[in-house]
Design a protein around this motif. Structure first.
Motif, PDB file in Angstrom:
ATOM      1  N   UNK A  10       1.148  -1.383   0.192  1.00  0.00           N
ATOM      2  CA  UNK A  10      -0.243  -0.166  -0.151  1.00  0.00           C
ATOM      3  C   UNK A  10       0.790   1.319  -0.181  1.00  0.00           C
ATOM      4  N   UNK A  11       1.801   1.340   0.725  1.00  0.00           N
ATOM      5  CA  UNK A  11       2.656   2.413   0.885  1.00  0.00           C
ATOM      6  C   UNK A  11       3.579   2.722  -0.675  1.00  0.00           C
ATOM      7  N   UNK A  12       3.595   1.276  -1.274  1.00  0.00           N
ATOM      8  CA  UNK A  12       4.914   1.431  -2.544  1.00  0.00           C
ATOM      9  C   UNK A  12       3.619   2.066  -3.485  1.00  0.00           C
ATOM     10  N   UNK A  13       2.347   1.601  -3.234  1.00  0.00           N
ATOM     11  CA  UNK A  13       1.517   2.065  -4.718  1.00  0.00           C
ATOM     12  C   UNK A  13       1.424   0.189  -4.824  1.00  0.00           C
ATOM     13  N   UNK A  14       1.606  -0.886  -5.018  1.00  0.00           N
ATOM     14  CA  UNK A  14       2.128  -1.630  -5.708  1.00  0.00           C
ATOM     15  C   UNK A  14       1.113  -3.044  -5.365  1.00  0.00           C
ATOM     16  N   UNK A  15       1.098  -3.852  -6.099  1.00  0.00           N
ATOM     17  CA  UNK A  15      -0.138  -5.256  -5.750  1.00  0.00           C
ATOM     18  C   UNK A  15       0.670  -6.523  -5.281  1.00  0.00           C
ATOM     19  N   UNK A  16      -0.071  -7.113  -4.658  1.00  0.00           N
ATOM     20  CA  UNK A  16       0.431  -8.342  -3.623  1.00  0.00           C
ATOM     21  C   UNK A  16       0.505 -10.230  -4.443  1.00  0.00           C
ATOM     22  N   UNK A  17       1.934  -9.830  -3.858  1.00  0.00           N
ATOM     23  CA  UNK A  17       1.722 -11.357  -4.904  1.00  0.00           C
ATOM     24  C   UNK A  17       2.168 -12.540  -3.612  1.00  0.00           C
ATOM     25  N   UNK A  18       2.859 -13.899  -4.147  1.00  0.00           N
ATOM     26  CA  UNK A  18       3.322 -14.948  -2.953  1.00  0.00           C
ATOM     27  C   UNK A  18       3.427 -16.222  -3.548  1.00  0.00           C
TER      28      UNK A  18
END
Length: 329
Positions: free
Chosen positions: A234-242
């Motif tokens: 959220x801070x980076x404006x990024x997508x989340x992966x795993x």
């Protein structure tokens, strides 16, 4: 004399179920502009083509072919393959570019099989030499980068979302024309209904094609602790992966999985938290432009491909990183 340039590249536009041009089309049209003159093919239900064509012009389409068909909402992939066949016959392009999405791969494969064209899948780059258009691929789990092309005819190339940085300039006055398409009547799965997935209230981009991705692994320890990945994203404006290990452990849904059996990504920035870096995971992310890894195991394979690595506890390092990023906001 043909109205299309000799170096024309047909680009199959991807349209969302709600009738909007998909976000990754800017990169796909940009890729086409690197090797020729883009001719964008828009396949939509009746009445929706003009709006999508104008949206395509905003991301660099100077010439747009609009194929409107009611079958788009009832048949899977066949209407797009039919339209590609008509567009290729009309334009006589040097190559056909399609998004490497599920829908794109299906349409590209159908068209290639029907026309006996060479199919170059999951390209991370395109180029041109004296003999034609070339496609670059990351293969064998990212161990090698190879180049493919067609020995005859125009290659059909599916391009990995997020892999191309190039963008074409917006076009103020595009040439838009209707394309007559004869339905082939080929067998196809039927679409009974379409329901778009409800997006949660978040500014995060979609994982596939995202410019920044933060992924977490089994090293996070639990589903609750995986929230650290969400916070940094959220801070980076990024997508989340795993990683697959995190998915198998139940931390996040399978749709988050990055790797050989998950989503392949090529973001500008990839941050790996608590991910050891098994070859299956690396195969889906190591074409990222910048890779940052944080892991307490200094011998973790992820450090072999990382541009920047931090050996340390993610629960110590990442909160400090988040605080530093927020202080600059």
């Amino acid at each position: 004399m043909s109205e299309f340039a000799e170096d024309s590249i047909v680009v199959l536009a991807e349209v969302t179920p709600s009738g909007e041009l998909a976000r990754n089309m800017a990169a796909l049209i940009g890729a086409a502009s690197l090797v020729g003159t883009p001719v964008v093919l828009v396949v939509t239900p009746p009445g929706a083509g003009a709006d999508v064509a104008r949206a395509a012009a905003q991301v660099g389409a100077a010439h747009v072919l609009v194929a409107e068909s009611a079958e788009v909402t009832t048949l899977l992939s066949v209407p797009a393959a039919d339209a590609l066949a008509a567009a290729a016959e009309l334009v006589q392009p040097d190559a056909i570019l399609v998004s490497n999405s599920i829908e794109g791969r299906d349409a590209a494969a159908r068209f290639a099989a029907r026309t006996r064209s060479a199919l170059c899948v999951d390209a991370i780059g395109v180029a041109r030499d004296d003999e034609g258009v070339l496609a670059s691929h990351s293969v064998y789990g990212g161990t090698y980068e190879v180049t493919s092309t067609a020995t005859f005819g125009a290659p059909v190339i599916t391009v990995r979302q997020g892999a191309i940085e190039a963008r074409a300039s917006a076009v103020a006055a595009p040439v838009i024309r209707s394309l007559e398409v004869a339905a082939s009547g080929r067998r196809a799965a039927s679409i009974d209904s379409i329901e778009e997935e409800t997006q949660s209230a978040t500014t995060r981009p979609e994982l596939r094609g995202a410019g920044k991705v933060v992924s977490g692994g089994r090293g996070l320890g639990s589903k609750e602790k995986f929230e650290l990945v969400d916070q940094l994203a959220d801070v980076l404006g990024a997508a989340v992966g795993a990683s697959r290990a995190a998915v198998d452990a139940g931390y996040v849904p399978q749709s988050y999985q990055v790797g050989q059996t998950g989503v392949s990504v090529s973001p500008q920035l990839y941050v790996a938290l608590g991910i050891s870096g098994a070859i299956q995971h690396r195969a889906g992310m190591q074409t990222a432009k910048t890779i940052v890894a944080i892991n307490r195991d200094e011998d973790a394979p992820i450090f072999e491909i990382a541009d920047f690595g931090v050996v340390g506890d993610v629960f110590t390092v990442v909160p400090q990183l988040i605080a530093a990023l927020r202080s600059r906001a």
